[in-house]
Design a protein around this motif. Structure first.
Motif, mmCIF file in Angstrom:
data_model
loop_
_atom_site.group_PDB
_atom_site.id
_atom_site.type_symbol
_atom_site.label_atom_id
_atom_site.label_comp_id
_atom_site.label_asym_id
_atom_site.label_seq_id
_atom_site.Cartn_x
_atom_site.Cartn_y
_atom_site.Cartn_z
ATOM 1 N N CYS A 16 0.711 -1.121 0.157
ATOM 2 C CA CYS A 16 -0.023 0.171 0.051
ATOM 3 C C CYS A 16 0.899 1.279 0.031
ATOM 4 C CB CYS A 16 -0.975 -0.040 1.291
ATOM 5 S SG CYS A 16 -1.780 1.571 1.537
ATOM 6 N N GLN A 18 -0.108 4.136 0.636
ATOM 7 C CA GLN A 18 -0.428 5.059 1.766
ATOM 8 C C GLN A 18 0.260 4.528 3.173
ATOM 9 O OE1 GLN A 18 -2.231 7.277 0.333
ATOM 10 N NE2 GLN A 18 -3.301 8.380 2.111
ATOM 11 N N CYS A 19 -0.027 3.481 3.263
ATOM 12 C CA CYS A 19 0.373 3.040 4.792
ATOM 13 C C CYS A 19 1.353 2.065 4.782
ATOM 14 C CB CYS A 19 -0.804 2.476 5.718
ATOM 15 S SG CYS A 19 -1.240 0.912 5.237
ATOM 16 N N CYS A 43 -6.677 -1.665 0.026
ATOM 17 C CA CYS A 43 -5.568 -2.039 1.168
ATOM 18 C C CYS A 43 -6.749 -2.203 2.358
ATOM 19 C CB CYS A 43 -4.900 -0.717 1.537
ATOM 20 S SG CYS A 43 -3.989 -0.989 3.369
ATOM 21 N N ASP A 45 -6.196 -2.227 5.412
ATOM 22 C CA ASP A 45 -5.689 -1.654 6.660
ATOM 23 C C ASP A 45 -6.295 -0.323 6.764
ATOM 24 O OD1 ASP A 45 -4.302 -2.075 9.038
ATOM 25 O OD2 ASP A 45 -2.829 -0.716 8.411
ATOM 26 N N CYS A 46 -6.099 0.555 5.404
ATOM 27 C CA CYS A 46 -6.265 1.849 5.384
ATOM 28 C C CYS A 46 -7.432 2.130 4.599
ATOM 29 C CB CYS A 46 -5.172 2.863 5.192
ATOM 30 S SG CYS A 46 -4.452 2.637 3.723
HETATM 31 ZN ZN LIG Z 1 -2.932 0.912 3.379
#
Ligand SMILES: [Zn+2]
Length: 70
Positions: A16, A18-19, A43, A45-46
């Motif tokens: 990802c 982003q994270c 993702c 997670d985020c």
């Molecule tokens: Zn993410």
């Protein structure tokens, strides 16, 4: 939604942007044409979404073509 090149690989599949978490499998895959597949990733997670494109090389042969040529 961002479109990204298929370069950010991790051992899980993709990372990802982003994270940095590993994204294991695309959420959906679409056939754009016979040799072009577009993958939509999310993702877990985020929830960041991004797309990748996969192209088969022009000299790609399907398993049926390989068997038929023998
Ligand atoms: Zn993410």
């Amino acid at each position: 939604m961002a479109t990204t090149a298929f370069t950010a690989r991790s051992v899980y599949g993709l990372t990802c942007e982003q994270c940095g978490d590993g994204v294991i499998a695309p959420e959906t895959s679409k056939y754009v044409s016979e040799r072009h597949v577009r993958h939509l990733w999310r993702c877990t997670d985020c929830s960041y979404q991004f797309e990748t494109s996969a192209y088969l090389p022009p000299d790609f042969k399907s398993i049926n073509e390989v068997i038929a040529s023998q």
